[in-house]
Design an enzyme around this catalytic site. Structure first.
Site, PDB file in Angstrom:
ATOM      1  N   GLU A 148      53.748-114.308  43.395  1.00 54.75           N
ATOM      2  CA  GLU A 148      52.660-114.451  44.361  1.00 54.75           C
ATOM      3  C   GLU A 148      52.766-113.347  45.411  1.00 54.75           C
ATOM      4  OE1 GLU A 148      49.929-116.588  44.551  1.00 54.75           O
ATOM      5  OE2 GLU A 148      49.601-115.004  46.023  1.00 54.75           O
ATOM      6  N   GLU A 152      50.490-114.596  54.618  1.00 52.42           N
ATOM      7  CA  GLU A 152      50.049-115.683  55.491  1.00 52.42           C
ATOM      8  C   GLU A 152      49.012-115.143  56.471  1.00 52.42           C
ATOM      9  OE1 GLU A 152      53.402-117.791  57.156  1.00 52.42           O
ATOM     10  OE2 GLU A 152      54.354-117.826  55.178  1.00 52.42           O
ATOM     11  N   ASN A 205      57.949-106.067  48.008  1.00 48.49           N
ATOM     12  CA  ASN A 205      58.310-106.479  49.369  1.00 48.49           C
ATOM     13  C   ASN A 205      59.315-105.513  49.993  1.00 48.49           C
ATOM     14  OD1 ASN A 205      56.576-108.579  49.531  1.00 48.49           O
ATOM     15  ND2 ASN A 205      58.103-110.209  49.522  1.00 48.49           N
ATOM     16  N   PHE A 246      50.812-100.721  56.658  1.00 48.98           N
ATOM     17  CA  PHE A 246      52.226-100.937  57.010  1.00 48.98           C
ATOM     18  C   PHE A 246      52.834 -99.732  57.732  1.00 48.98           C
ATOM     19  CE2 PHE A 246      51.291-104.411  54.420  1.00 48.98           C
ATOM     20  CZ  PHE A 246      52.182-105.415  54.771  1.00 48.98           C
ATOM     21  N   GLY A 254      59.401-109.870  60.284  1.00 48.93           N
ATOM     22  CA  GLY A 254      60.049-111.172  60.192  1.00 48.93           C
ATOM     23  C   GLY A 254      59.354-111.965  59.107  1.00 48.93           C
ATOM     24  N   CYS A 257      59.411-114.109  54.054  1.00 49.29           N
ATOM     25  CA  CYS A 257      59.549-113.328  52.814  1.00 49.29           C
ATOM     26  C   CYS A 257      60.338-112.042  52.962  1.00 49.29           C
ATOM     27  CB  CYS A 257      58.167-113.031  52.240  1.00 49.29           C
ATOM     28  SG  CYS A 257      57.362-114.513  51.620  1.00 49.29           S
ATOM     29  N   ARG A 324      59.556-118.624  60.761  1.00 49.33           N
ATOM     30  CA  ARG A 324      60.785-118.298  60.047  1.00 49.33           C
ATOM     31  C   ARG A 324      61.133-116.814  60.250  1.00 49.33           C
ATOM     32  NH1 ARG A 324      59.383-121.152  54.291  1.00 49.33           N
ATOM     33  NH2 ARG A 324      57.276-120.552  54.891  1.00 49.33           N
TER      34      ARG A 324
HETATM   35  N1  LIG Z   1      54.850-117.805  52.403  1.00 50.20           N
HETATM   36  C1  LIG Z   1      54.462-116.645  51.878  1.00 50.20           C
HETATM   37  O1  LIG Z   1      53.778-115.849  52.510  1.00 50.20           O
HETATM   38  C2  LIG Z   1      54.845-116.277  50.460  1.00 50.20           C
HETATM   39  C3  LIG Z   1      54.161-115.238  49.813  1.00 50.20           C
HETATM   40  C4  LIG Z   1      54.531-114.905  48.514  1.00 50.20           C
HETATM   41  C5  LIG Z   1      55.567-115.574  47.892  1.00 50.20           C
HETATM   42  N2  LIG Z   1      56.227-116.567  48.546  1.00 50.20           N
HETATM   43  C6  LIG Z   1      57.304-117.258  47.846  1.00 50.20           C
HETATM   44  O2  LIG Z   1      56.790-118.495  47.366  1.00 50.20           O
HETATM   45  C7  LIG Z   1      57.789-119.523  47.453  1.00 50.20           C
HETATM   46  C8  LIG Z   1      57.288-120.651  48.335  1.00 50.20           C
HETATM   47  O3  LIG Z   1      57.088-120.127  49.633  1.00 50.20           O
HETATM   48  P1  LIG Z   1      56.397-120.995  50.782  1.00 50.20           P
HETATM   49  O4  LIG Z   1      56.296-120.122  51.976  1.00 50.20           O
HETATM   50  O5  LIG Z   1      55.199-121.656  50.236  1.00 50.20           O
HETATM   51  O6  LIG Z   1      57.559-122.070  51.011  1.00 50.20           O
HETATM   52  P2  LIG Z   1      57.491-123.393  51.908  1.00 50.20           P
HETATM   53  O7  LIG Z   1      58.873-123.586  52.398  1.00 50.20           O
HETATM   54  O8  LIG Z   1      56.374-123.296  52.869  1.00 50.20           O
HETATM   55  O9  LIG Z   1      57.120-124.540  50.868  1.00 50.20           O
HETATM   56  C9  LIG Z   1      57.964-124.965  49.854  1.00 50.20           C
HETATM   57  C10 LIG Z   1      57.692-126.439  49.629  1.00 50.20           C
HETATM   58  O10 LIG Z   1      58.400-126.848  48.455  1.00 50.20           O
HETATM   59  C11 LIG Z   1      58.827-128.184  48.655  1.00 50.20           C
HETATM   60  N3  LIG Z   1      59.851-128.512  47.665  1.00 50.20           N
HETATM   61  C12 LIG Z   1      61.173-128.291  47.683  1.00 50.20           C
HETATM   62  N4  LIG Z   1      61.750-128.754  46.538  1.00 50.20           N
HETATM   63  C13 LIG Z   1      60.745-129.246  45.768  1.00 50.20           C
HETATM   64  C14 LIG Z   1      60.675-129.817  44.477  1.00 50.20           C
HETATM   65  N5  LIG Z   1      61.758-129.963  43.735  1.00 50.20           N
HETATM   66  N6  LIG Z   1      59.468-130.220  44.012  1.00 50.20           N
HETATM   67  C15 LIG Z   1      58.357-130.060  44.733  1.00 50.20           C
HETATM   68  N7  LIG Z   1      58.361-129.516  45.978  1.00 50.20           N
HETATM   69  C16 LIG Z   1      59.537-129.103  46.487  1.00 50.20           C
HETATM   70  C17 LIG Z   1      59.294-128.188  50.089  1.00 50.20           C
HETATM   71  O11 LIG Z   1      59.372-129.506  50.610  1.00 50.20           O
HETATM   72  C18 LIG Z   1      58.199-127.337  50.750  1.00 50.20           C
HETATM   73  O12 LIG Z   1      57.136-128.138  51.229  1.00 50.20           O
HETATM   74  C19 LIG Z   1      59.041-118.826  47.954  1.00 50.20           C
HETATM   75  O13 LIG Z   1      59.814-118.414  46.878  1.00 50.20           O
HETATM   76  C20 LIG Z   1      58.483-117.617  48.710  1.00 50.20           C
HETATM   77  O14 LIG Z   1      59.408-116.559  48.752  1.00 50.20           O
HETATM   78  C21 LIG Z   1      55.873-116.945  49.805  1.00 50.20           C
END
Ligand SMILES: NC(=O)c1ccc[n+]([C@@H]2O[C@H](COP(=O)([O-])OP(=O)(O)OC[C@H]3O[C@@H](n4cnc5c(N)ncnc54)[C@H](O)[C@@H]3O)[C@@H](O)[C@H]2O)c1
Length: 456
Positions: A148, A152, A205, A246, A254, A257, A324
């Protein structure tokens, strides 16, 4: 035909993915392990701040279900996106425990599933999951890496109009199923093996973080030699080989990610026997950049002991309440350690930040936050801050010093409004005579100005 879709994890990635697939006409079931989060979603409350997400979830309510049980997802869906968190461990590697929890919860049936990894996982993870599945007699479960790239604050637009879709698969028919899902988005689809898809995410990234640390170092040199980094970045960005994105200097990157992904790639390289020297510097430059504001404040205020400094913005970027690894957290604790009184304002991230900022006075009102302050530091470029250089703010501050950690404001406008202005990589205002800090009661500082406080 629209396939029913399962989503594991109701965070930024999971909820945006769920809402967008539902909007494209799929039935979607979302599972999270946090019962409170699921209860909120069932009641129509969105647990994160992401522009447009609430409306999209609401509009597609009929096609969305929420559950705490993995079995519900595997019962309804054949394509299951893994969107769980992969935070850093103490060693800097990625913590994959939530990913393995999902894999361990797969039902022992012959039903055909495709598990699609959207979480950011280190290259080699898919190979390990595939070996585990085969070792447990689950060759009916397919595995695709579909990293992904959403940001945000603009996550829904990023999903609906992506630059590219990356699909890494072991068996081409499984990759085909995921590629077809995205056909109507009209983006280029990059088909690869699983490990290369995983690496595309980390390399992307790490490259963006490198660009940020690069321009931050250029900004620091600009300050030494009398150049203006904004002009330098504009001049660089017009070169198509470089591009304008960028290249905005600031108080460091920060978020959930960049810091963890850069560190995980560095550790992964190290664990494989390769010292990734460039990333070591990118990380160090970023850490130092977060603290440079302290030097700028000292230049104007001398010792920061007993000075009141207000941090404007806590979220790691605007349009999110995600704190975060936010630069604000590092700055706040640095300033507290210098003996300063620290206040902070943010339009949406106060509650998320509260447990992380003991000793910091959190203000929901901007004018209250700046009242009696010796300096205001722009940490997050919230739109509300465009109107910061106005007479009420100047009158409310004990000393009208603005340190613009994001080069968000026009220096001339700020100076014309009677403030002292310091940006990043821009020529600083001359240092004025420093008045000794006078102990000031907050109530005393607020008294003349509260009547003017505008509603947000
Ligand atoms: N936030 C971003 O901008 C972004 C962008 C690209 C990729 N990512 C990647 O995507 C992934 C998720 O990121 P995020 O920011 O959405 O994380 P987040 O912490 O906001 O959400 C993760 C969710 O997963 C839940 N969870 C944990 N264990 C679980 C399980 N076994 N079954 C179901 N749910 C479970 C948690 O309770 C939490 O609500 C990460 O690997 C991150 O690096 C994030």
């Amino acid at each position: 035909m629209r396939e029913p879709i399962g989503i594991m994890g109701a965070g930024w990635v999971g909820l945006v993915t769920a809402a967008c697939y539902a909007d494209l006409g799929h039935d979607v079931i979302v599972r999270d392990v946090e019962a409170m989060r699921i209860a909120d979603l069932e009641a129509g409350r969105v647990p994160i701040h992401e522009p447009g997400l609430g409306e999209l979830l609401d509009r597609n309510r009929d096609r969305l279900r929420f559950t705490t049980r993995a079995a519900d997802v595997f019962h309804r869906a054949q394509i299951v996106f893994v969107c769980v968190g992969t935070p850093p461990t103490y060693s800097g590697d990625a913590d994959l425990s939530a990913v393995w929890q999902v894999v361990n919860e797969l039902p022992d049936t012959t039903k055909r599933f495709v598990l699609v990894m959207k979480s950011t996982v280190p290259p080699g993870t898919g190979e390990r999951v595939r070996a585990w599945l085969d070792g447990h007699g689950l060759s009916n479960v397919g595995y695709v890496s579909n990293p992904e790239f959403l940001a945000e604050g603009t996550a829904i637009a990023n999903f609906m109009r992506p630059d590219r879709i990356v699909v890494g698969s072991f068996r081409s028919e499984e990759g085909d199923r995921i590629a077809v899902l995205h056909e109507e988005l009209g983006a280029p689809v990059v088909r690869t093996d699983v490990t290369s898809a995983e690496m595309i995410k980390y390399a992307s990234n790490a490259f963006l973080a490198t660009k940020i640390s690069f321009i931050n170092e250029i900004a620091n040199v600009c300050e030494e030699v009398g150049a203006d980094v904004s002009l330098v970045a504009d001049g660089m960005g017009l070169d198509q080989r470089i591009g304008p994105h960028f290249l905005r200097p600031g108080v460091g990157y920060g978020g959930s990610c960049f810091p963890k992904d850069v560190s995980a790639l560095k550790q992964l390289a190290g664990n494989s026997g390769y010292h990734f020297q460039l990333l070591t510097s990118v990380i160090e430059v970023n850490e130092l950049q977060k603290r440079r504001v302290v030097g700028k404040l000292r230049r104007h205020l001398g010792s920061l002991r007993e000075r009141t400094v207000v941090l404007l913005g806590l979220a790691f970027k605007p349009d999110t309440n995600d704190v975060r690894e936010a630069s604000s957290l590092v700055l706040a604790s640095r300033l507290l350690a210098e003996g300063a009184h620290v206040r902070a304002w943010d339009p949406v991230a106060i509650e998320a930040a509260r447990p992380l900022l003991p000793g910091v006075q959190l203000c929901e009102d901007l004018l209250e936050a700046v009242s009696g302050a010796d300096a205001a530091v722009i940490v997050t470029e919230w739109n509300e801050l465009k109107a910061l250089p106005r007479p009420e703010v100047r009158a409310a501050m004990r000393r009208p010093l603005i340190v613009d950690g994001r080069n968000f404001l026009d220096p001339d406008t700020v100076r014309q409004a009677g403030f002292t202005y310091e940006g990043i990589g821009r020529q600083p205002s001359p240092v004025e005579e420093r008045p000794a800090p006078q102990p000031l009661e907050l109530s005393e500082a607020l008294a003349p100005s509260l009547a003017d406080v505008p509603a947000r």
